[in-house]
Design a protein around this motif. Structure first.
Motif, PDB file in Angstrom:
ATOM      1  N   TYR A 160       0.951  42.750  43.835  1.00  0.00           N
ATOM      2  CA  TYR A 160       0.731  41.952  45.039  1.00  0.00           C
ATOM      3  C   TYR A 160       0.176  40.568  44.735  1.00  0.00           C
ATOM      4  CZ  TYR A 160       1.700  45.992  48.009  1.00  0.00           C
ATOM      5  OH  TYR A 160       2.316  47.030  48.638  1.00  0.00           O
ATOM      6  N   THR A 161      -0.727  40.468  43.768  1.00  0.00           N
ATOM      7  CA  THR A 161      -1.321  39.168  43.425  1.00  0.00           C
ATOM      8  C   THR A 161      -0.487  38.507  42.347  1.00  0.00           C
ATOM      9  OG1 THR A 161      -3.547  39.896  44.011  1.00  0.00           O
ATOM     10  CG2 THR A 161      -3.374  37.997  42.554  1.00  0.00           C
ATOM     11  N   LYS A 162       0.252  37.473  42.745  1.00  0.00           N
ATOM     12  CA  LYS A 162       1.114  36.758  41.806  1.00  0.00           C
ATOM     13  C   LYS A 162       0.965  35.260  42.045  1.00  0.00           C
ATOM     14  CE  LYS A 162       4.918  38.889  43.095  1.00  0.00           C
ATOM     15  NZ  LYS A 162       6.334  39.332  43.146  1.00  0.00           N
ATOM     16  N   PRO A 163       1.175  34.465  41.006  1.00  0.00           N
ATOM     17  CA  PRO A 163       1.128  33.010  41.181  1.00  0.00           C
ATOM     18  C   PRO A 163       2.373  32.512  41.902  1.00  0.00           C
ATOM     19  CG  PRO A 163       1.857  33.527  38.976  1.00  0.00           C
ATOM     20  CD  PRO A 163       1.514  34.841  39.621  1.00  0.00           C
ATOM     21  N   ALA A 164       2.292  31.307  42.434  1.00  0.00           N
ATOM     22  CA  ALA A 164       3.453  30.713  43.100  1.00  0.00           C
ATOM     23  C   ALA A 164       4.611  30.547  42.120  1.00  0.00           C
ATOM     24  CB  ALA A 164       3.063  29.373  43.714  1.00  0.00           C
ATOM     25  N   GLU A 165       4.277  30.234  40.867  1.00  0.00           N
ATOM     26  CA  GLU A 165       5.293  30.093  39.825  1.00  0.00           C
ATOM     27  C   GLU A 165       4.995  31.106  38.726  1.00  0.00           C
ATOM     28  OE1 GLU A 165       6.680  26.780  36.525  1.00  0.00           O
ATOM     29  OE2 GLU A 165       6.201  26.095  38.560  1.00  0.00           O
ATOM     30  N   LEU A 166       5.925  31.991  38.467  1.00  0.00           N
ATOM     31  CA  LEU A 166       5.721  33.031  37.465  1.00  0.00           C
ATOM     32  C   LEU A 166       5.618  32.414  36.066  1.00  0.00           C
ATOM     33  CD1 LEU A 166       8.247  35.698  38.745  1.00  0.00           C
ATOM     34  CD2 LEU A 166       5.749  35.820  38.875  1.00  0.00           C
ATOM     35  N   PRO A 167       4.769  32.978  35.196  1.00  0.00           N
ATOM     36  CA  PRO A 167       4.601  32.400  33.855  1.00  0.00           C
ATOM     37  C   PRO A 167       5.788  32.704  32.955  1.00  0.00           C
ATOM     38  CG  PRO A 167       3.296  34.390  34.060  1.00  0.00           C
ATOM     39  CD  PRO A 167       3.876  34.127  35.423  1.00  0.00           C
ATOM     40  N   PRO A 168       6.043  31.838  31.991  1.00  0.00           N
ATOM     41  CA  PRO A 168       7.061  32.142  30.987  1.00  0.00           C
ATOM     42  C   PRO A 168       6.560  33.206  30.019  1.00  0.00           C
ATOM     43  CG  PRO A 168       5.997  30.047  30.481  1.00  0.00           C
ATOM     44  CD  PRO A 168       5.442  30.497  31.795  1.00  0.00           C
ATOM     45  N   ILE A 169       7.489  33.833  29.324  1.00  0.00           N
ATOM     46  CA  ILE A 169       7.161  34.815  28.294  1.00  0.00           C
ATOM     47  C   ILE A 169       7.698  34.311  26.954  1.00  0.00           C
ATOM     48  CG2 ILE A 169       7.509  37.176  27.466  1.00  0.00           C
ATOM     49  CD1 ILE A 169       7.800  38.084  30.348  1.00  0.00           C
ATOM     50  N   TYR A 170       6.789  34.113  26.000  1.00  0.00           N
ATOM     51  CA  TYR A 170       7.170  33.730  24.651  1.00  0.00           C
ATOM     52  C   TYR A 170       7.028  34.947  23.746  1.00  0.00           C
ATOM     53  CZ  TYR A 170       6.630  28.842  26.198  1.00  0.00           C
ATOM     54  OH  TYR A 170       6.741  27.645  26.857  1.00  0.00           O
ATOM     55  N   ILE A 171       7.898  35.044  22.758  1.00  0.00           N
ATOM     56  CA  ILE A 171       7.948  36.232  21.903  1.00  0.00           C
ATOM     57  C   ILE A 171       7.649  35.854  20.456  1.00  0.00           C
ATOM     58  CG2 ILE A 171       9.409  38.116  21.085  1.00  0.00           C
ATOM     59  CD1 ILE A 171      10.975  37.918  23.702  1.00  0.00           C
ATOM     60  N   ALA A 172       6.731  36.607  19.852  1.00  0.00           N
ATOM     61  CA  ALA A 172       6.366  36.377  18.456  1.00  0.00           C
ATOM     62  C   ALA A 172       7.417  36.967  17.525  1.00  0.00           C
ATOM     63  CB  ALA A 172       5.008  37.006  18.157  1.00  0.00           C
ATOM     64  N   ALA A 173       7.701  36.241  16.457  1.00  0.00           N
ATOM     65  CA  ALA A 173       8.732  36.702  15.524  1.00  0.00           C
ATOM     66  C   ALA A 173       8.473  36.158  14.134  1.00  0.00           C
ATOM     67  CB  ALA A 173      10.116  36.259  15.997  1.00  0.00           C
ATOM     68  N   MET A 177      15.135  40.480  13.508  1.00  0.00           N
ATOM     69  CA  MET A 177      15.258  41.240  14.753  1.00  0.00           C
ATOM     70  C   MET A 177      14.408  40.637  15.865  1.00  0.00           C
ATOM     71  SD  MET A 177      15.304  45.223  13.550  1.00  0.00           S
ATOM     72  CE  MET A 177      15.493  45.710  15.260  1.00  0.00           C
ATOM     73  N   ALA A 178      13.163  40.320  15.553  1.00  0.00           N
ATOM     74  CA  ALA A 178      12.268  39.764  16.568  1.00  0.00           C
ATOM     75  C   ALA A 178      12.710  38.364  16.978  1.00  0.00           C
ATOM     76  CB  ALA A 178      10.837  39.749  16.054  1.00  0.00           C
ATOM     77  N   ALA A 179      13.183  37.556  16.019  1.00  0.00           N
ATOM     78  CA  ALA A 179      13.639  36.199  16.346  1.00  0.00           C
ATOM     79  C   ALA A 179      14.877  36.246  17.238  1.00  0.00           C
ATOM     80  CB  ALA A 179      13.928  35.427  15.065  1.00  0.00           C
ATOM     81  N   THR A 180      15.745  37.221  17.005  1.00  0.00           N
ATOM     82  CA  THR A 180      16.927  37.395  17.856  1.00  0.00           C
ATOM     83  C   THR A 180      16.515  37.793  19.262  1.00  0.00           C
ATOM     84  OG1 THR A 180      18.270  38.038  15.944  1.00  0.00           O
ATOM     85  CG2 THR A 180      19.093  38.650  18.119  1.00  0.00           C
ATOM     86  N   LEU A 181      15.565  38.733  19.361  1.00  0.00           N
ATOM     87  CA  LEU A 181      15.061  39.135  20.676  1.00  0.00           C
ATOM     88  C   LEU A 181      14.428  37.946  21.394  1.00  0.00           C
ATOM     89  CD1 LEU A 181      14.419  41.420  22.724  1.00  0.00           C
ATOM     90  CD2 LEU A 181      12.220  41.679  21.542  1.00  0.00           C
ATOM     91  N   ALA A 182      13.659  37.142  20.660  1.00  0.00           N
ATOM     92  CA  ALA A 182      13.014  35.970  21.261  1.00  0.00           C
ATOM     93  C   ALA A 182      14.047  35.011  21.839  1.00  0.00           C
ATOM     94  CB  ALA A 182      12.151  35.258  20.223  1.00  0.00           C
ATOM     95  N   GLY A 183      15.151  34.815  21.116  1.00  0.00           N
ATOM     96  CA  GLY A 183      16.197  33.944  21.624  1.00  0.00           C
ATOM     97  C   GLY A 183      16.906  34.530  22.822  1.00  0.00           C
ATOM     98  N   ASN A 184      17.100  35.861  22.816  1.00  0.00           N
ATOM     99  CA  ASN A 184      17.818  36.533  23.905  1.00  0.00           C
ATOM    100  C   ASN A 184      16.993  36.665  25.181  1.00  0.00           C
ATOM    101  OD1 ASN A 184      20.143  36.948  22.411  1.00  0.00           O
ATOM    102  ND2 ASN A 184      19.510  38.956  21.662  1.00  0.00           N
ATOM    103  N   MET A 185      15.727  37.074  25.035  1.00  0.00           N
ATOM    104  CA  MET A 185      14.919  37.432  26.194  1.00  0.00           C
ATOM    105  C   MET A 185      13.738  36.495  26.452  1.00  0.00           C
ATOM    106  SD  MET A 185      14.639  41.607  26.190  1.00  0.00           S
ATOM    107  CE  MET A 185      14.085  41.626  27.908  1.00  0.00           C
ATOM    108  N   GLY A 186      13.353  35.718  25.458  1.00  0.00           N
ATOM    109  CA  GLY A 186      12.142  34.921  25.573  1.00  0.00           C
ATOM    110  C   GLY A 186      12.379  33.529  26.114  1.00  0.00           C
ATOM    111  N   ASP A 187      11.299  32.942  26.608  1.00  0.00           N
ATOM    112  CA  ASP A 187      11.311  31.544  27.045  1.00  0.00           C
ATOM    113  C   ASP A 187      10.810  30.613  25.953  1.00  0.00           C
ATOM    114  OD1 ASP A 187      12.065  32.105  29.841  1.00  0.00           O
ATOM    115  OD2 ASP A 187      10.108  33.100  29.922  1.00  0.00           O
ATOM    116  N   GLY A 188      10.373  31.199  24.826  1.00  0.00           N
ATOM    117  CA  GLY A 188       9.883  30.424  23.704  1.00  0.00           C
ATOM    118  C   GLY A 188       9.630  31.340  22.518  1.00  0.00           C
ATOM    119  N   LEU A 189       9.382  30.741  21.357  1.00  0.00           N
ATOM    120  CA  LEU A 189       9.153  31.458  20.097  1.00  0.00           C
ATOM    121  C   LEU A 189       7.723  31.202  19.627  1.00  0.00           C
ATOM    122  CD1 LEU A 189      10.257  32.899  17.446  1.00  0.00           C
ATOM    123  CD2 LEU A 189      10.756  30.584  16.617  1.00  0.00           C
ATOM    124  N   ILE A 190       7.094  32.225  19.041  1.00  0.00           N
ATOM    125  CA  ILE A 190       5.787  32.080  18.403  1.00  0.00           C
ATOM    126  C   ILE A 190       5.884  32.621  16.987  1.00  0.00           C
ATOM    127  CG2 ILE A 190       3.340  32.693  18.472  1.00  0.00           C
ATOM    128  CD1 ILE A 190       3.660  33.248  21.467  1.00  0.00           C
TER     129      ILE A 190
END
Length: 319
Positions: A160-173, A177-190
């Motif tokens: 119920y409690t959400k911001p007006a703009e949802l945050p991005p999700i960045y994926i560590a890699a 495999m993790a870098a591919t997932l980050a490119g496919n599903m993430g909004d950024g890489l760490i």
């Protein structure tokens, strides 16, 4: 080029971290990244506050500083539905300046509920399903959410409690495999290292044009020899292979392994110097590897002094 400051939860208590965040904003850092640990790597550092409580404190002493978890594991210790709830609240307290950084975790933190520690492919698969659940709960809708997947189940859930703009999700890699997932599903890489291959895979997997974050571990002191001693005392894990740090389960094991580290080894892995130019050159090395957001992790107790050094001599180089 954006330069960030690392809020090291393994080294400092929550009130210190809140103070450092305020000082980092005043100094002109572009963002701050906060680690999410249940245990410190070694007992010498001696801290590990609950990240979501600390973020709440940071929200009250900063006005513009973006905060990113670096990184949260949403697969073992905390169910992804709870991470979705926690991150939505954090983003509500930090409107348009919170980023959820996620990764497949370390055994050190994730074994505490008695979970088995699976292979990397399974952990990446679990992470993908967790991210799907988090996004689904954030996007919500009028009704309650139900989900039954291979690893997780969600029943009659609604955030119920959400911001007006949802945050991005960045994926560590670090690996493919993790870098591919980050490119496919993430909004950024760490990444934790100046890993050019991870950037290349990330961009080729759908990450082109998305931000690439990396963490540069440094140790500044007025005396170089003291900087080396500090780095060895507080951050001997830098001498370890990344996979070892992922799989070892306890601080005791890390402390035994740390006995093998030496000042010569640690000074090869961490820039230890009294000269600001040495730290500037390290940042430029990460930039050359393809990272456009570089988070500076100053090891040891000289945090206030390091932040002042960055304000006066390092950050200006990249403005």
């Amino acid at each position: 080029m954006k330069i960030g400051y690392k809020l090291s939860s393994e080294e400092f208590d929550p009130l210190d971290l809140v103070c450092f965040a305020s000082q980092a904003e005043d100094a002109g850092f572009d963002f701050a990244m906060i680690s999410d640990h249940y245990h410190p790597w070694i007992g010498e550092t001696g801290e590990s506050p609950f990240v979501w409580s600390t973020i709440g404190g940071i929200s009250q002493v900063t006005e513009n500083l973006p905060i990113i978890t670096g990184v949260t594991c949403p697969t073992f210790r905390i169910h992804p539905a709870i991470i979705a709830h926690a991150a939505a609240t954090a983003a509500s307290m930090l409107p348009e300046r919170f980023i959820l950084g996620v990764g497949s975790g370390e055994n050190l933190n994730e074994h505490v509920l008695g979970n088995d520690w699976p292979s990397t492919p399974k952990r990446i698969d679990m992470l993908a399903e967790a991210i799907y659940i988090i996004k689904a709960l954030w996007e919500g809708g009028e009704g309650l959410q139900d989900y039954e997947g291979f690893y997780y189940k969600v029943e009659n859930a609604k955030i119920y409690t959400k911001p007006a703009e949802l945050p991005p999700i960045y994926i560590a890699a670090e690996g493919e495999m993790a870098a591919t997932l980050a490119g496919n599903m993430g909004d950024g890489l760490i990444a934790q290292h100046d890993n050019e291959k991870a950037v290349e895979i990330f961009k080729n997997s759908g990450g082109e044009g998305k931000p690439c974050y990396a963490e540069a571990t440094l140790c500044w002191d007025e005396n170089k020899d003291e900087a080396i001693k500090t780095a060895l005392k507080y951050w001997p894990i830098k001498a370890n292979d990344v996979q070892i740090n992922t799989d070892i389960p306890t601080t005791f094991h890390f402390e035994r392994l740390a006995q093998l580290a030496t000042e010569d080894i640690i000074s090869e892995e961490i820039v230890c110097s009294e000269d600001p130019q040495d730290h500037i050159n390290e940042i430029k090395k990460y930039a050359k590897a393809g990272y456009d957001h570089i988070c500076l992790h100053q090891v040891g107790p000289n945090q206030h002094e390091f932040i002042e050094l960055c304000r006066d001599e390092i950050l200006q180089e990249f403005k």
